[in-house]
Design a protein around this motif. Structure first.
Motif, short mmCIF file in Angstrom:
data_model
loop_
_atom_site.label_atom_id
_atom_site.label_comp_id
_atom_site.label_asym_id
_atom_site.label_seq_id
_atom_site.Cartn_x
_atom_site.Cartn_y
_atom_site.Cartn_z
N VAL A 1 0.04 1.09 -9.91
CA VAL A 1 -0.49 1.68 -8.67
C VAL A 1 -1.66 0.85 -8.16
O VAL A 1 -1.73 0.48 -6.99
CB VAL A 1 -0.91 3.15 -8.91
N THR A 2 -2.59 0.56 -9.06
CA THR A 2 -3.77 -0.22 -8.70
C THR A 2 -3.39 -1.64 -8.29
O THR A 2 -3.92 -2.18 -7.31
CB THR A 2 -4.76 -0.26 -9.88
N ALA B 1 -1.83 -1.75 -4.76
CA ALA B 1 -2.89 -1.61 -3.74
C ALA B 1 -3.68 -2.91 -3.63
O ALA B 1 -4.06 -3.33 -2.52
CB ALA B 1 -3.82 -0.45 -4.10
N ALA C 1 1.88 6.49 -6.99
CA ALA C 1 0.82 7.41 -7.43
C ALA C 1 1.30 8.85 -7.32
O ALA C 1 1.03 9.67 -8.21
CB ALA C 1 -0.44 7.20 -6.60
N HIS C 2 2.03 9.17 -6.24
CA HIS C 2 2.58 10.53 -6.10
C HIS C 2 3.60 10.81 -7.20
O HIS C 2 3.63 11.92 -7.76
CB HIS C 2 3.22 10.72 -4.73
N ASP D 1 0.84 -1.19 0.00
CA ASP D 1 0.00 0.00 0.00
C ASP D 1 0.87 1.25 0.00
O ASP D 1 0.63 2.19 -0.75
CB ASP D 1 -0.93 0.00 1.21
N HIS D 2 1.91 1.24 0.82
CA HIS D 2 2.83 2.38 0.90
C HIS D 2 3.47 2.64 -0.47
O HIS D 2 3.54 3.80 -0.92
CB HIS D 2 3.91 2.13 1.96
N GLU D 3 3.93 1.59 -1.12
CA GLU D 3 4.58 1.76 -2.42
C GLU D 3 3.57 2.18 -3.50
O GLU D 3 3.91 2.92 -4.42
CB GLU D 3 5.32 0.48 -2.83
N SER D 4 2.34 1.72 -3.37
CA SER D 4 1.29 2.15 -4.30
C SER D 4 1.06 3.65 -4.19
O SER D 4 0.98 4.36 -5.19
CB SER D 4 -0.01 1.40 -3.99
N VAL D 5 0.99 4.14 -2.96
CA VAL D 5 0.81 5.59 -2.73
C VAL D 5 2.01 6.36 -3.25
O VAL D 5 1.87 7.40 -3.92
CB VAL D 5 0.55 5.86 -1.23
N ALA D 6 3.21 5.86 -2.99
CA ALA D 6 4.43 6.54 -3.45
C ALA D 6 4.47 6.60 -4.98
O ALA D 6 4.83 7.64 -5.56
CB ALA D 6 5.67 5.83 -2.91
N THR E 1 1.77 11.52 -10.40
CA THR E 1 1.20 12.87 -10.38
C THR E 1 2.29 13.91 -10.64
O THR E 1 2.09 14.86 -11.41
CB THR E 1 0.52 13.15 -9.02
#
Length: 117
Positions: free
Chosen positions: A75-76, A79, A30-31, A23-28, A34
Motif C-alpha cells: 500500500v505504502t 502510494a 488498503a480497503h 494512488d487509486h490501487e494503493s487506496v483499493a 481493512t
C-alpha cells in the motif's frame, strides 16, 4: 537507446496520466486489507481451542501478521510510486525549461553557421 537514437524519451503527459493509477490501487489495496482484518477479527477463532485448533493457530497466526504487514508495505509502496512519478514529471518539465532558457541566451551572429564553422 530507442530506434530513433534518443537516449531518454520521457512523455510528461503519460507520467501525469499514469501516476494517479498507482494512488487509486494503493487506496483499493488498503480497503481490501481493512476488509481482511475486519473479517478475520469478526471470525474470531473458528478452528476452536482444542489441541488441533491450537496447532493450527500456531501455524496460521504468524502468517496472517506477515500477510498484513507485507500488504501494508505494498500500500505504502504504490502510494510512493504515485508521488515519485508526479515529482519526476514536474522535475522533467523544470529541467526542460532550464535547458531551454540556457540555450535561448546563445546568440548566433547573422551569417554564421550554427555548428561553429
Amino acid at each position: 537507446m530507442g530506434d530513433s537514437g534518443e537516449v531518454l524519451d520521457i512523455k510528461i503527459a503519460d507520467l501525469k496520466a499514469t501516476a494517479p493509477r498507482f494512488d487509486h490501487e494503493s487506496v483499493a489495496l488498503a480497503h481490501a486489507l481493512t476488509k481482511l482484518r475486519n473479517g478475520l477479527t469478526a471470525a474470531g477463532a473458528p478452528w476452536g481451542d482444542d489441541d488441533q485448533g491450537g496447532e493450527f493457530h500456531k501455524a496460521y497466526g504468524p502468517r496472517v501478521e506477515q500477510i498484513e504487514h507485507a500488504t501494508q508495505i505494498l500500500v505504502t509502496g504504490l502510494a510512493g510510486i504515485h508521488e515519485a512519478m508526479a515529482d519526476m514529471a514536474d522535475g522533467h518539465v523544470d529541467n526542460e525549461e532550464l535547458v531551454h532558457s540556457m540555450f535561448s541566451r546563445i546568440q548566433i551572429p547573422h551569417g554564421a553557421k550554427s555548428d561553429g564553422r
